[in-house]
Design an enzyme around this catalytic site. Structure first.
Site, PDB file in Angstrom:
ATOM      1  CB  SER A  99      -1.629   6.442  -0.766  1.00 21.96           C
ATOM      2  OG  SER A  99      -1.361   6.003  -2.389  1.00 21.96           O
ATOM      3  NE  ARG A 152       3.218   8.938  -6.326  1.00 19.92           N
ATOM      4  CZ  ARG A 152       3.043  10.176  -6.055  1.00 19.92           C
ATOM      5  NH1 ARG A 152       2.859  11.099  -6.654  1.00 19.92           N
ATOM      6  NH2 ARG A 152       3.030  10.548  -4.858  1.00 19.92           N
ATOM      7  CB  THR A 153      -0.741   3.465  -3.899  1.00 21.70           C
ATOM      8  OG1 THR A 153       0.897   3.321  -4.213  1.00 21.70           O
ATOM      9  CG2 THR A 153      -1.278   1.974  -3.786  1.00 21.70           C
ATOM     10  NE  ARG A 209       1.206   2.571  -0.038  1.00 17.88           N
ATOM     11  CZ  ARG A 209       1.679   3.595  -0.819  1.00 17.88           C
ATOM     12  NH1 ARG A 209       1.671   4.706  -0.473  1.00 17.88           N
ATOM     13  NH2 ARG A 209       2.305   3.446  -1.923  1.00 17.88           N
ATOM     14  CG  HIS A 251       6.142   0.398  -3.946  1.00 22.37           C
ATOM     15  ND1 HIS A 251       4.872  -0.037  -4.095  1.00 22.37           N
ATOM     16  CD2 HIS A 251       6.236   1.676  -3.879  1.00 22.37           C
ATOM     17  CE1 HIS A 251       4.119   0.908  -4.482  1.00 22.37           C
ATOM     18  NE2 HIS A 251       4.804   2.228  -4.296  1.00 22.37           N
ATOM     19  CD  GLN A 255       6.527   3.406  -8.306  1.00 21.13           C
ATOM     20  OE1 GLN A 255       5.468   3.768  -7.499  1.00 21.13           O
ATOM     21  NE2 GLN A 255       6.899   3.686  -9.562  1.00 21.13           N
ATOM     22  CG  ASN A 274       9.932   0.881   0.216  1.00 20.07           C
ATOM     23  OD1 ASN A 274      10.742   1.656  -0.459  1.00 20.07           O
ATOM     24  ND2 ASN A 274       8.746   1.092   0.995  1.00 20.07           N
ATOM     25  CG  ASP A 296      12.287   6.236  -2.836  1.00 24.75           C
ATOM     26  OD1 ASP A 296      11.280   7.078  -2.858  1.00 24.75           O
ATOM     27  OD2 ASP A 296      11.789   5.002  -2.460  1.00 24.75           O
ATOM     28  CG  MET A 310       5.690   7.019   3.780  1.00 27.17           C
ATOM     29  SD  MET A 310       3.954   6.538   2.808  1.00 27.17           S
ATOM     30  CE  MET A 310       4.578   5.379   1.478  1.00 27.17           C
ATOM     31  CB  CYS A 330       8.740   5.517  -6.733  1.00 25.83           C
ATOM     32  SG  CYS A 330       9.377   5.910  -5.365  1.00 25.83           S
ATOM     33  CG  LEU A 331       7.006  10.849  -8.507  1.00 20.65           C
ATOM     34  CD1 LEU A 331       5.786  11.393  -9.333  1.00 20.65           C
ATOM     35  CD2 LEU A 331       8.054  11.765  -8.476  1.00 20.65           C
ATOM     36  NE  ARG A 344       2.186   1.921  -8.551  1.00 25.63           N
ATOM     37  CZ  ARG A 344       2.147   2.335  -7.321  1.00 25.63           C
ATOM     38  NH1 ARG A 344       2.661   3.252  -6.956  1.00 25.63           N
ATOM     39  NH2 ARG A 344       1.334   1.696  -6.520  1.00 25.63           N
TER      40      ARG A 344
HETATM   41  N1   CP Z   1       4.775   5.886  -5.689  1.00 21.00           N
HETATM   42  C1   CP Z   1       3.795   5.686  -4.511  1.00 21.00           C
HETATM   43  O1   CP Z   1       3.703   4.527  -4.327  1.00 21.00           O
HETATM   44  O2   CP Z   1       3.202   6.862  -4.372  1.00 21.00           O
HETATM   45  P1   CP Z   1       2.005   6.887  -3.269  1.00 21.00           P
HETATM   46  O3   CP Z   1       2.731   6.562  -2.145  1.00 21.00           O
HETATM   47  O4   CP Z   1       1.619   8.331  -3.403  1.00 21.00           O
HETATM   48  O5   CP Z   1       1.102   5.946  -3.399  1.00 21.00           O
HETATM   49  N1  NVA Z   2      10.388   4.341  -0.403  1.00 17.53           N
HETATM   50  C1  NVA Z   2       9.315   4.994  -0.256  1.00 17.53           C
HETATM   51  C2  NVA Z   2       8.203   4.900  -1.511  1.00 17.53           C
HETATM   52  C3  NVA Z   2       7.113   5.585  -1.511  1.00 17.53           C
HETATM   53  C4  NVA Z   2       6.294   5.068  -2.801  1.00 17.53           C
HETATM   54  C5  NVA Z   2       8.221   4.982   1.115  1.00 17.53           C
HETATM   55  O1  NVA Z   2       8.362   3.818   1.490  1.00 17.53           O
HETATM   56  O2  NVA Z   2       7.960   6.008   1.786  1.00 17.53           O
END
Ligand code: CP
Ligand code: NVA
Length: 305
Positions: A52, A54-55, A103, A130, A133, A161, A222, A227, A262-263, A290
Site C-alpha cells: 500500500s 495511499r492507505t 488490508r 474497498h 476508497q 473490489n 482501475d 493485487m 483509485c491508484l 482518503r
Molecule cells: N488506492 C489505494 O488504496 O492505494 P494503495 O493500494 O496504495 O493503498
Molecule cells: N483493484 C486494486 C485496487 C488497489 C487500490 C487492487 O486490489 O489491487
C-alpha cells in the site's frame, strides 16, 4: 452506526452524508493546521497483508494529525490466518489498541477479525471490496460538483473490489453506474443484485466502453490485474485490449467529465499518460480525500464527534 466499517452498506444514506459533512469539517481543520487532537492517547493498529501507499500514508498521517499514534504491521509481521488464527489476532490487538485498520486478501478474514475484535475494525481493502476508497471518491465528486443530482459514472475495466464498493454505494445513494468490461470480468452477481434490488440507482453492464461513457460525468478505471492477480497480468492485458481509457474515449461523453482512478495506475495500460495528466483528471484529489473521509469514519467509530 455499526461498530465496524467493513462495507459501504454498513452505513445508512444519512450516515454516509454525515460522514461527508464531518470529512469536510476535518479537512478544513487539517488545512488550517488547527490544534485538534481527538485521538490523543489512542492507538490505531494497521494490519497490511498486501502492499500500500495511499492507505498506509493516509491512515497513519490522519491518525497522527488528530493526536493519536498508528502502528504499521506489514505482511511479514503478523501473518494473519497463516502464522496465527484471525480470531486470536483480533483478541490480542484489541487488548493493546483502540481501533484496527486491516488490508487483507480474504474478505472472510476481515469479517472474522471484526467478529472477534472488541474494538472497531475498518476495512482497508480485501479481494472483495474497498469501501474507504469509494467513500472518498464520492466525497470528491460531491466536492467538485456541489451535488450528486443526475450523476452518471462510467467504469471501464475489471469487475473487481473497487466495483463491488461502487455497487454497494449504489444501494445507498442514487446515481447511474455504467460499467464496461470484457466478457468473463463482470462483478460478483450477488452484489449486482443487491445494488439493483435497492431500486435506487441505475446499473448498466455492457462490453462496449463507448456505450458506457456516453453522457457520463465521471470516467473511472482501475488496474486490470489487482493485487494477488499479478501473475495473470499478461493474459489480462490481451483480454482487456480496447478497454484503455484514452482522450478519445473521454471525449465520447460529450460533456464536462472528470477522470478518476483509485491508484496505483499502470500508466499506458488501463489509462494513457495524457488522461492521467489532463486538467480533468482528479486522481490526486481522490487520494488526498482518503485521509479526510477515513478520519471522519474513525471519529464516528470512536464516538469522538
Ligand atoms: N488506492 C489505494 O488504496 O492505494 P494503495 O493500494 O496504495 O493503498
Ligand atoms: N483493484 C486494486 C485496487 C488497489 C487500490 C487492487 O486490489 O489491487
Amino acid at each position: 452506526m455499526t461498530n465496524h466499517f467493513l462495507h459501504i452498506t454498513d452505513l445508512t444514506a444519512d450516515e454516509i452524508w454525515d460522514i461527508f459533512r464531518l470529512a469536510e469539517k476535518t479537512k478544513a481543520r487539517f488545512k488550517e493546521r488547527e490544534d485538534y487532537r481527538p485521538f490523543h492517547g489512542f492507538t490505531l493498529a494497521m494490519i497490511f497483508a498486501k502492499p500500500s501507499a495511499r492507505t498506509r500514508i493516509s491512515f497513519e498521517t490522519g491518525f497522527h494529525r488528530l493526536g493519536g499514534h498508528a502502528l504499521y504491521l506489514g505482511p511479514n509481521d503478523i501473518g494473519i490466518g497463516k502464522r496465527e488464527a484471525v480470531k486470536d489476532i483480533a483478541q490480542v490487538v484489541s487488548r493493546f489498541n483502540d481501533i484496527i485498520m486491516a488490508r487483507l486478501f480474504d474478505h472472510q478474514h476481515v469479517l472474522e477479525l471484526a467478529e472477534h475484535a472488541s474494538v472497531p475494525v475498518v476495512n482497508g481493502l480485501t479481494d472483495y471490496n474497498h469501501p474507504c476508497q469509494i467513500m472518498a471518491d464520492m466525497f470528491t465528486i460531491h466536492e467538485r460538483r456541489g451535488h450528486l443530482d443526475d450523476l452518471k459514472i462510467a467504469y471501464i475495466g475489471d469487475g473487481n473490489n473497487v466495483v463491488h464498493s461502487w455497487l454497494r454505494l449504489a444501494a445507498r445513494l442514487s446515481f447511474s453506474f455504467a460499467m464496461a468490461c470484457p466478457e468473463g470480468y463482470l462483478p460478483d452477481q450477488a452484489t449486482l443484485e443487491l445494488a439493483r434490488e435497492s431500486g435506487l440507482s441505475e446499473i448498466i453492464l455492457t462490453h462496449d466502453p463507448v456505450a458506457a461513457v456516453e453522457g457520463a460525468d465521471v470516467v473511472y478505471t482501475d488496474v486490470w490485474a489487482s493485487m494477488g492477480q499479478k501473475e495473470e497480468a499478461a493474459a489480462r492485458r490481451a483480454r482487456f485490449r480496447g478497454f484503455q481509457v484514452t482522450e478519445a474515449l473521454v471525449a465520447v461523453t460529450g460533456r464536462e467529465t472528470w477522470f478518476m482512478h483509485c491508484l496505483p495506475a499502470e500508466r499506458g495500460i488501463e489509462v494513457t499518460d495524457e488522461v492521467m495528466d489532463a486538467p480533468y483528471s482528479i486522481v490526486f484529489d481522490q487520494a488526498e480525500n482518503r485521509m479526510h473521509v477515513q478520519n471522519a469514519i474513525m471519529l464516528r467509530l470512536l464516538g469522538k464527534e
